[in-house]
Design an enzyme around this catalytic site. Structure first.
Site, short mmCIF file in Angstrom:
data_model
loop_
_atom_site.label_atom_id
_atom_site.label_comp_id
_atom_site.label_asym_id
_atom_site.label_seq_id
_atom_site.Cartn_x
_atom_site.Cartn_y
_atom_site.Cartn_z
CB THR A 1 -0.95 0.02 1.21
OG1 THR A 1 -1.57 -1.25 1.35
CG2 THR A 1 -2.03 1.08 1.03
CG ASP B 1 4.68 2.65 6.40
OD1 ASP B 1 4.45 1.91 5.42
OD2 ASP B 1 5.57 2.42 7.22
N GLY B 2 1.78 2.17 5.12
CA GLY B 2 0.64 1.28 5.24
C GLY B 2 0.54 0.74 6.65
CB ALA B 3 -1.55 0.01 9.09
CG ASP B 4 0.87 -5.45 8.61
OD1 ASP B 4 0.85 -5.73 7.41
OD2 ASP B 4 1.92 -5.15 9.21
CE LYS C 1 4.01 1.26 9.85
NZ LYS C 1 3.82 0.65 8.52
N GLY C 2 4.59 -4.09 10.38
CA GLY C 2 5.72 -5.00 10.39
C GLY C 2 5.51 -6.28 9.64
N GLY C 3 4.40 -6.38 8.88
CA GLY C 3 4.19 -7.57 8.07
C GLY C 3 5.29 -7.78 7.06
CD GLU D 1 7.14 -0.47 8.17
OE1 GLU D 1 6.92 -0.82 6.99
OE2 GLU D 1 6.63 -1.04 9.15
#
Length: 242
Positions: A40, A97-100, A110-112, A119
């Site tokens: 994303t 940034d994206g997020a899980d 986050k951190g996938g 990040e």
């Protein structure tokens, strides 16, 4: 009737965020911007690069969170700086940034993509933090469906695992894909993934997990609440906290 796929929602959220932030003057020429990692975040980097290419944005200084994003910036003409560079000075105007997962209070996992440490350095040193996500990432509680990543020192795996299990988590060392053995982060560490059967308090657990000797960083992001752009299947985008 619009029925966007998950991939289409990611692109919609990312592009809408960059376009809205430019229109509102939150992304501007000469700014210092943090750029995240993943499926994303990269469409956001791409849209940013288009504004740079057409001259709308000038003198952008980007700090990236992974080799993946650094490579994308090189391909798309986005200037990349180190956080240590004097031009950055250890502070960013905005990070995106994206997020899980993102909950109702805009706490995130986050951190996938195993880039959570960089990040978090970027997100927590930005004046404003923005998350872009598809509708599947919006949840009521964190860590019961998507496992929380925790970056650890390899030598500390067993004691860290025992302590996390004492917190009620099911803990698994993340294994590489198309690579034998564990995932190794950009920082040379390993990742354990933690899943809970019952909801936990992410604000309390961010500090609790980070207090374990051998833990480098946790994927709970609760201390710099982001604005969020969340794309839906019907083609709309929910905007929170902007």
């Amino acid at each position: 009737m619009t029925n966007l796929s998950q991939s289409e929602q990611k692109v919609l959220a990312a592009r809408t965020a960059i376009e809205t932030l430019v229109q509102k003057g939150l992304i501007f020429s000469g700014m210092k911007i943090g750029l995240g990692t993943g499926s994303t975040a990269l469409p956001a980097v791409k849209r940013l690069s288009e504004y740079i290419a057409d001259g709308t944005l000038k003198d952008i200084k980007a700090v990236v969170t992974s080799f993946q994003t650094e490579n994308a910036c090189a391909d798309w003409g986005v200037p990349v700086y180190s956080f240590k560079d004097r031009a950055i000075g250890g502070e960013l105007d905005l990070a995106i940034d994206g997020a899980d997962e993102i909950d109702d209070d805009c706490n995130c996992i986050k951190g996938g993509g195993a880039a959570l440490l960089r990040e978090k350095i970027v997100a927590y040193n930005a004046k404003k933090f923005v998350i872009v996500a598809d509708s599947s990432k919006a949840v009521h509680s964190l860590g019961t469906k998507f496992a929380l990543p925790v970056e650890i020192i390899a030598e500390a795996f067993i004691p860290v695992k025992k302590m996390l299990e004492s917190f009620g988590a099911e803990v698994v060392l993340r294994e590489g894909v198309r690579k034998c053995g564990p995932v190794i982060t950009d920082n040379g560490n390993q990742i354990v993934d933690c899943l809970w059967k019952q909801p936990v308090d992410p604000v309390a657990f961010e500090d609790k997990i980070n207090s374990i000797t051998g833990v480098v960083e946790t994927g709970f992001f609760t201390k710099n609440k982001p604005a969020a752009f969340i794309a839906k299947e019907d083609g709309s985008v929910e905007i929170r906290g902007l």
